[in-house]
Scaffold this motif. Sequence first.
Motif, PDB file in Angstrom:
ATOM      1  N   ASN A   1       0.818  -1.210   0.000  1.00 49.26           N
ATOM      2  CA  ASN A   1       0.000   0.000   0.000  1.00 49.26           C
ATOM      3  C   ASN A   1       0.858   1.269   0.000  1.00 49.26           C
ATOM      4  OD1 ASN A   1       0.958  -0.319   2.538  1.00 49.26           O
ATOM      5  ND2 ASN A   1      -1.002  -0.230   3.593  1.00 49.26           N
TER       6      ASN A   1
ATOM      7  N   ARG B   1      10.558  -7.098  18.938  1.00 53.42           N
ATOM      8  CA  ARG B   1      10.311  -7.637  20.275  1.00 53.42           C
ATOM      9  C   ARG B   1      10.446  -9.150  20.276  1.00 53.42           C
ATOM     10  NH1 ARG B   1       5.075  -4.744  20.957  1.00 53.42           N
ATOM     11  NH2 ARG B   1       5.876  -2.662  21.275  1.00 53.42           N
TER      12      ARG B   1
ATOM     13  N   ILE C   1       3.649 -15.340  14.468  1.00 50.88           N
ATOM     14  CA  ILE C   1       2.959 -14.814  15.646  1.00 50.88           C
ATOM     15  C   ILE C   1       2.781 -13.310  15.493  1.00 50.88           C
ATOM     16  CG2 ILE C   1       2.960 -14.673  18.155  1.00 50.88           C
ATOM     17  CD1 ILE C   1       5.075 -16.717  18.238  1.00 50.88           C
ATOM     18  N   GLY C   2       1.585 -12.817  15.806  1.00 47.14           N
ATOM     19  CA  GLY C   2       1.321 -11.388  15.775  1.00 47.14           C
ATOM     20  C   GLY C   2       0.074 -11.085  14.970  1.00 47.14           C
TER      21      GLY C   2
ATOM     22  N   ASN D   1       0.237  -5.575  10.981  1.00 46.94           N
ATOM     23  CA  ASN D   1       0.465  -5.655   9.532  1.00 46.94           C
ATOM     24  C   ASN D   1       1.725  -6.443   9.173  1.00 46.94           C
ATOM     25  OD1 ASN D   1      -1.803  -4.358   8.728  1.00 46.94           O
ATOM     26  ND2 ASN D   1      -0.864  -2.329   8.643  1.00 46.94           N
ATOM     27  N   SER D   2       2.726  -6.391  10.035  1.00 44.42           N
ATOM     28  CA  SER D   2       3.952  -7.136   9.727  1.00 44.42           C
ATOM     29  C   SER D   2       3.645  -8.625   9.669  1.00 44.42           C
ATOM     30  CB  SER D   2       5.027  -6.908  10.791  1.00 44.42           C
ATOM     31  OG  SER D   2       5.337  -5.554  10.865  1.00 44.42           O
ATOM     32  N   ALA D   3       2.891  -9.104  10.674  1.00 46.47           N
ATOM     33  CA  ALA D   3       2.534 -10.530  10.708  1.00 46.47           C
ATOM     34  C   ALA D   3       1.640 -10.870   9.518  1.00 46.47           C
ATOM     35  CB  ALA D   3       1.835 -10.850  12.028  1.00 46.47           C
TER      36      ALA D   3
ATOM     37  N   GLN E   1       1.450  -9.406   6.567  1.00 46.08           N
ATOM     38  CA  GLN E   1       2.242  -9.445   5.320  1.00 46.08           C
ATOM     39  C   GLN E   1       3.064 -10.714   5.254  1.00 46.08           C
ATOM     40  OE1 GLN E   1       4.703  -6.019   5.056  1.00 46.08           O
ATOM     41  NE2 GLN E   1       3.132  -4.808   4.041  1.00 46.08           N
TER      42      GLN E   1
ATOM     43  N   ARG F   1      -5.591 -11.891  20.443  1.00 44.37           N
ATOM     44  CA  ARG F   1      -6.968 -11.365  20.468  1.00 44.37           C
ATOM     45  C   ARG F   1      -7.941 -12.356  19.831  1.00 44.37           C
ATOM     46  NH1 ARG F   1      -7.048  -5.039  20.142  1.00 44.37           N
ATOM     47  NH2 ARG F   1      -4.938  -4.627  20.859  1.00 44.37           N
TER      48      ARG F   1
ATOM     49  N   THR G   1      -6.274  -4.669  14.610  1.00 47.25           N
ATOM     50  CA  THR G   1      -4.813  -4.527  14.566  1.00 47.25           C
ATOM     51  C   THR G   1      -4.221  -4.645  13.163  1.00 47.25           C
ATOM     52  OG1 THR G   1      -4.680  -6.879  15.133  1.00 47.25           O
ATOM     53  CG2 THR G   1      -4.372  -5.312  16.940  1.00 47.25           C
TER      54      THR G   1
ATOM     55  N   MET H   1       6.527 -11.670  14.935  1.00 47.77           N
ATOM     56  CA  MET H   1       6.241 -10.344  14.360  1.00 47.77           C
ATOM     57  C   MET H   1       5.335  -9.598  15.332  1.00 47.77           C
ATOM     58  SD  MET H   1       7.035 -10.578  10.887  1.00 47.77           S
ATOM     59  CE  MET H   1       8.317 -11.524  10.274  1.00 47.77           C
ATOM     60  N   ILE H   2       5.876  -9.293  16.509  1.00 49.56           N
ATOM     61  CA  ILE H   2       5.012  -8.757  17.570  1.00 49.56           C
ATOM     62  C   ILE H   2       5.390  -7.323  17.933  1.00 49.56           C
ATOM     63  CG2 ILE H   2       4.415 -11.034  18.467  1.00 49.56           C
ATOM     64  CD1 ILE H   2       6.537 -10.624  20.645  1.00 49.56           C
TER      65      ILE H   2
ATOM     66  N   LYS I   1       3.169   4.485  12.493  1.00 48.04           N
ATOM     67  CA  LYS I   1       4.217   3.536  12.051  1.00 48.04           C
ATOM     68  C   LYS I   1       3.898   2.980  10.656  1.00 48.04           C
ATOM     69  CE  LYS I   1       6.278   3.622  16.200  1.00 48.04           C
ATOM     70  NZ  LYS I   1       5.683   4.835  16.731  1.00 48.04           N
ATOM     71  N   ARG I   2       4.108   3.806   9.671  1.00 46.85           N
ATOM     72  CA  ARG I   2       3.896   3.399   8.280  1.00 46.85           C
ATOM     73  C   ARG I   2       5.089   3.833   7.458  1.00 46.85           C
ATOM     74  NH1 ARG I   2      -0.656   0.512   7.660  1.00 46.85           N
ATOM     75  NH2 ARG I   2      -2.252   1.213   9.065  1.00 46.85           N
ATOM     76  N   VAL I   3       5.371   3.094   6.392  1.00 45.85           N
ATOM     77  CA  VAL I   3       6.500   3.474   5.549  1.00 45.85           C
ATOM     78  C   VAL I   3       6.242   4.864   4.953  1.00 45.85           C
ATOM     79  CG1 VAL I   3       7.835   2.870   3.498  1.00 45.85           C
ATOM     80  CG2 VAL I   3       6.988   1.082   4.992  1.00 45.85           C
TER      81      VAL I   3
HETATM   82  P1  NAP Z   1       2.080  -3.821  15.763  1.00 40.29           P
HETATM   83  O1  NAP Z   1       1.144  -3.176  14.828  1.00 40.29           O
HETATM   84  O2  NAP Z   1       2.485  -3.089  16.999  1.00 40.29           O
HETATM   85  O3  NAP Z   1       1.421  -5.196  16.175  1.00 40.29           O
HETATM   86  C1  NAP Z   1       2.001  -5.998  17.103  1.00 40.29           C
HETATM   87  C2  NAP Z   1       1.174  -7.268  17.197  1.00 40.29           C
HETATM   88  O4  NAP Z   1       1.906  -8.181  17.957  1.00 40.29           O
HETATM   89  C3  NAP Z   1      -0.156  -7.094  17.838  1.00 40.29           C
HETATM   90  O5  NAP Z   1      -1.093  -7.897  17.189  1.00 40.29           O
HETATM   91  C4  NAP Z   1       0.083  -7.590  19.265  1.00 40.29           C
HETATM   92  O6  NAP Z   1      -0.991  -8.237  19.838  1.00 40.29           O
HETATM   93  C5  NAP Z   1       1.086  -8.640  19.007  1.00 40.29           C
HETATM   94  N1  NAP Z   1       1.891  -8.882  20.194  1.00 40.29           N
HETATM   95  C6  NAP Z   1       2.632  -7.995  20.903  1.00 40.29           C
HETATM   96  N2  NAP Z   1       3.277  -8.621  21.907  1.00 40.29           N
HETATM   97  C7  NAP Z   1       2.928  -9.929  21.798  1.00 40.29           C
HETATM   98  C8  NAP Z   1       3.246 -11.074  22.537  1.00 40.29           C
HETATM   99  N3  NAP Z   1       4.091 -11.010  23.579  1.00 40.29           N
HETATM  100  N4  NAP Z   1       2.707 -12.248  22.173  1.00 40.29           N
HETATM  101  C9  NAP Z   1       1.875 -12.326  21.133  1.00 40.29           C
HETATM  102  N5  NAP Z   1       1.512 -11.274  20.389  1.00 40.29           N
HETATM  103  C10 NAP Z   1       2.034 -10.096  20.730  1.00 40.29           C
HETATM  104  O7  NAP Z   1       3.447  -4.254  15.067  1.00 40.29           O
HETATM  105  P2  NAP Z   1       3.808  -4.503  13.536  1.00 40.29           P
HETATM  106  O8  NAP Z   1       2.870  -5.414  12.896  1.00 40.29           O
HETATM  107  O9  NAP Z   1       5.257  -4.838  13.530  1.00 40.29           O
HETATM  108  O10 NAP Z   1       3.642  -3.099  12.884  1.00 40.29           O
HETATM  109  C11 NAP Z   1       4.349  -1.959  13.398  1.00 40.29           C
HETATM  110  C12 NAP Z   1       3.816  -0.747  12.663  1.00 40.29           C
HETATM  111  O11 NAP Z   1       4.262  -0.803  11.309  1.00 40.29           O
HETATM  112  C13 NAP Z   1       2.278  -0.714  12.610  1.00 40.29           C
HETATM  113  O12 NAP Z   1       1.840   0.607  12.766  1.00 40.29           O
HETATM  114  C14 NAP Z   1       1.961  -1.214  11.232  1.00 40.29           C
HETATM  115  O13 NAP Z   1       0.740  -0.706  10.715  1.00 40.29           O
HETATM  116  C15 NAP Z   1       3.155  -0.715  10.448  1.00 40.29           C
HETATM  117  N6  NAP Z   1       3.344  -1.579   9.294  1.00 40.29           N
HETATM  118  C16 NAP Z   1       2.816  -1.120   8.162  1.00 40.29           C
HETATM  119  C17 NAP Z   1       2.902  -1.859   7.026  1.00 40.29           C
HETATM  120  C18 NAP Z   1       2.284  -1.292   5.796  1.00 40.29           C
HETATM  121  O14 NAP Z   1       2.318  -0.108   5.603  1.00 40.29           O
HETATM  122  N7  NAP Z   1       1.689  -2.083   4.983  1.00 40.29           N
HETATM  123  C19 NAP Z   1       3.533  -3.097   7.054  1.00 40.29           C
HETATM  124  C20 NAP Z   1       4.072  -3.574   8.241  1.00 40.29           C
HETATM  125  C21 NAP Z   1       3.961  -2.783   9.383  1.00 40.29           C
HETATM  126  P3  NAP Z   1      -1.971  -7.534  20.881  1.00 40.29           P
HETATM  127  O15 NAP Z   1      -2.873  -6.697  20.041  1.00 40.29           O
HETATM  128  O16 NAP Z   1      -2.622  -8.705  21.534  1.00 40.29           O
HETATM  129  O17 NAP Z   1      -1.097  -6.737  21.812  1.00 40.29           O
END
Ligand code: NAP
Length: 560
Positions: free
Chosen positions: A283, A351, A386-387, A390-392, A394, A412, A418, A474-475, A528-530
């Motif tokens: 995106n 993490r 795990i997660g 969006n990272s998980a 993708q 969840r 998320t 991917m958490i 947190k978006r590119v």
């Molecule tokens: P994130 O959005 O912070 O999501 C973290 C996920 O990991 C949540 O589902 C969370 O679950 C889970 N989690 C955290 N700790 C955990 C644990 N100990 N055990 C199990 N699950 C756990 O992280 P992200 O996916 O790396 O994304 C980071 C940011 O980058 C986000 O804002 C995302 O939108 C962005 N991003 C964007 C794109 C894109 O533009 N397409 C792609 C990748 C990432 P809970 O909800 O249960 O806490």
Amino acid sequence: MRDIFLGNKEAKVTNIPRFQPELAFPKLNEGMIDRIRRFGEIEYRTKGERLFSQGERDTDLFVVLSGSIELFATDQGGERLYPVHMEQGQFTGELDLLSSRSALLSAECGSDSLLIRVNREGLRMLMRSEADIANLIMQASMWRRLQFLGKTDGGVLVIGPSRHADVMQICRFLTQNSYPHRVVASESIESLQYRDKGEHPVVPTVILADRQPLKAPSLLTLAEALGLAEEPRQDIVYDLVVVGAGPSGLAAAVYGASEGLRTLVVEGIGPGGQAGTSSRIENYLGFPTGISGEELAYRAQVQAQKFGAKLTIARDAIGVRKRNNDLCITLTGGFEVCAHSIVIATGASYRKLDAENYAAFENRGIHYAATAMEANLCRGTAVAVIGGGNSAGQAAVFLAGITKHVHLIVRRDSLRDTMSEYLISRIRASDSITLHTCSEVTRLDGTHDLEDITLTNKNTQETRRILTRNLFVMIGADPNTAWLRDCVDLDRKGFVLTGGEHGFEPTRYATSMKGVYAVGDVRSDSVKRVASAVGEGSVVISDIHRFLAAEVPERDATAN
Ligand code: NAP
């Protein structure tokens, strides 16, 4: 020792586009050649004369007026690889033309030849004033490097077990820095032929093109040996030092350098940041079929270098201090670079999970990125992701196309709050992905490498085992700000506070330290978006112009 060749050469999953020779070896037209003459000298060279050799830095650009040039790389056996015959209107050079890194190719005259020789100063002026020629040179440079990355024979050999953490770290470093390489995987550590003084096997050994073995090199040692480390200048004050070469840092470098700021980017590993580990960002505006994080970073790096930004890799920033009116950053290896302004773009790092035996399987089946490199390790097998972010999402969608099955595990009861809708739809539509909601990974098992994981249902406490040798964690991530403690104000979670009452000036990206700004994922409250990281990196440059005009009016704006 049984050798299994992995890496780019045999990888079927790869982010490298198909090689297009017409883009790699274009011809300049007569009008372009005439314009290039202004920036160089005419030289007559005889057949067989060497123009430059693999490993040399700051090589000149040669344009063939008559005669010919042969370009080639040399492998570990001294054999000439991929010789390219260049005739009238064609030119030498490769990606290293845009930086001070060592050349990957040698060049010599294929016949008695008349050439235009353009040195680095001339090239810099040429790239600035002749946009069409600059684009042609840049495009050719990028395609030539892609050709190498696709073949890998002229690069280095990395010897060790392919799943070993240090092997993977070195491969990731080489990939992020677009350096051709190949893994010579051995079945066991004991069978490795390279040993230390106590006769213990060394993991990994890197064999350079001149056959020299580097035993378990640090990234800096490897970068220096390959000529990838461009030493930052310590005798000048940069207008801007950007710390971190993810999307926000590279955007700051592109806008800063293109707007005349003398810009240095400092990076601990290589360009890309967290986005660099994304298999496909779908995106991001302007890329309707998606772009891999690796390719986005590669393109952004070339763009920054085209505008004159310098990039120093394999050196981490470890502190900032004031020196009169300048800001000085200490780097690992004892370097200190000084600037009038700093942009912090160090992002965040992955993490880890709190599960039984987790630490024992670090580097033995646990991954924090899902790129072509990891995908090749788990082709045709079941994997767990795990997660619920969006990272998980993708990663799950990408791996579903390569592996036998993907188990997506979230705490969840749904992905609704998320994950982006487009990823949720893909996951729903895929027969190869099983979503396990209300579930946590509580235990990992295996005799040597990871073999299975235990899930516990949060509501019922029921457990079930999933057989998998690859777990993608991917958490989310924590900010990379340990090096900034006591320098700028951080929030409770360690993200950099900016703007409003937190900033030294009332602009959005100003930190508590004068002249220091923060952008992208490292910034408290950032989206947190590119795309937003790129936006922040570009917008901060207008703040920096205002700051420099007010605080350093005497700086030499023509020095870039
Ligand atoms: P994130 O959005 O912070 O999501 C973290 C996920 O990991 C949540 O589902 C969370 O679950 C889970 N989690 C955290 N700790 C955990 C644990 N100990 N055990 C199990 N699950 C756990 O992280 P992200 O996916 O790396 O994304 C980071 C940011 O980058 C986000 O804002 C995302 O939108 C962005 N991003 C964007 C794109 C894109 O533009 N397409 C792609 C990748 C990432 P809970 O909800 O249960 O806490």
